[in-house]
Design an enzyme around this catalytic site. Structure first.
Site, mmCIF file in Angstrom:
data_model
loop_
_atom_site.group_PDB
_atom_site.id
_atom_site.type_symbol
_atom_site.label_atom_id
_atom_site.label_comp_id
_atom_site.label_asym_id
_atom_site.label_seq_id
_atom_site.Cartn_x
_atom_site.Cartn_y
_atom_site.Cartn_z
ATOM 1 N N SER A 52 30.412 -30.714 -21.486
ATOM 2 C CA SER A 52 29.167 -30.415 -22.191
ATOM 3 C C SER A 52 27.962 -30.727 -21.299
ATOM 4 C CB SER A 52 29.134 -31.169 -23.523
ATOM 5 O OG SER A 52 28.065 -30.751 -24.323
ATOM 6 N N ASP A 90 20.269 -27.719 -25.367
ATOM 7 C CA ASP A 90 19.783 -28.916 -26.039
ATOM 8 C C ASP A 90 18.275 -28.912 -26.269
ATOM 9 O OD1 ASP A 90 22.390 -29.973 -26.004
ATOM 10 O OD2 ASP A 90 22.091 -30.675 -23.955
ATOM 11 N N HIS A 150 29.491 -24.386 -24.193
ATOM 12 C CA HIS A 150 29.562 -24.036 -25.624
ATOM 13 C C HIS A 150 29.078 -22.594 -25.845
ATOM 14 C CE1 HIS A 150 29.958 -28.370 -26.238
ATOM 15 N NE2 HIS A 150 28.781 -28.556 -25.688
#
Length: 235
Positions: free
Chosen positions: A122, A137, A159
């Protein structure tokens, strides 16, 4: 000399954290008893201690001990002396801010380029690209730079999500956001779907996992690559 696993996520649906990577982690850390953990991304705002305890419990299953960089008075020396390193997920802005604040961006890059086994998931995979500009993010802090490790010669979007044709959501898709990135930036972007990872050995970069990856290059139509494809020439 690089020896890395750059994974989209630590956890795939229906499985325990890192369990889908267990066999490759045994290989990656074959000659390592103790792994230095970088907890700075702090998912959900948990403490460094909480994050480290959870990761240590996971790595006990493959007989590895985890110590965290935040436990050391001198984080630069901790990076230099590490036999294996893992950077976990959470918020990439926070992670990069802390890497710069603690002056370990360059030591971390040097360690990876020198062959120290490295796992990033991630946010920890995001920093392996040229910059963090393709993170998903929220900018909860302002790092001094968006430049990251450059372990691979492109950017990563962990992701990666495909548009849902049945969704009524009319906001931007992930693909739209990456196209916006390419309006002002030239590096390619690899969209890593959940359960996919990049295996990096020296200058060799190979897509692993059961899913394709989506590749974005400036002024080109996005395209798919199959698992086990090489990305070594993508730059």
């Amino acid at each position: 000399m690089k020896n890395c696993i750059i994974a989209s996520t630590s956890t795939i649906h229906g499985s325990a954290p890192l369990s889908y990577l267990q066999e490759v982690l045994i290989e990656l850390y074959a000659n390592v008893d103790e792994i230095l953990f970088i907890p700075y991304a702090r998912p959900g705002g948990i403490s460094h201690d909480e994050y480290t305890i959870g990761i240590n419990n996971i790595f006990k299953k493959i007989n590895k001990r985890v110590v965290s960089v935040h436990m050391f008075e001198n984080p630069i020396e901790a990076i230099k002396n590490a036999k294996g390193i893992y950077t976990g997920g959470g918020n990439t802005f926070l992670l990069v801010n802390q890497l710069y604040k603690n002056k370990i961006i360059e030591p971390l890059k040097t360690a990876i380029n020198s062959g120290t086994p490295y796992l990033g998931t991630s946010a920890g995979s995001n920093i392996c690209g040229l910059t963090m500009k393709t993170t998903n993010d929220m900018p909860i802090v302002y790092p001094p730079s968006f430049i990251t490790l450059g372990v691979v010669p492109f950017n990563i979007n962990p992701h990666y999500l495909d548009p849902d044709p049945n969704s009524t959501h009319k906001g931007e898709t992930r693909e739209t956001r990456i196209k916006e990135f390419h309006n002002l930036n030239s590096p390619p972007v690899v969209g890593l779907r959940e359960g996919s990872w990049l295996r990096v050995r020296d200058n060799s970069i190979t897509l692993k996992g059961n899913l394709k990856a989506r590749i974005f290059e400036q002024n080109k139509a996005p395209y798919e690559i199959e698992t086990n494809s090489s990305l070594s020439e993508l730059n």
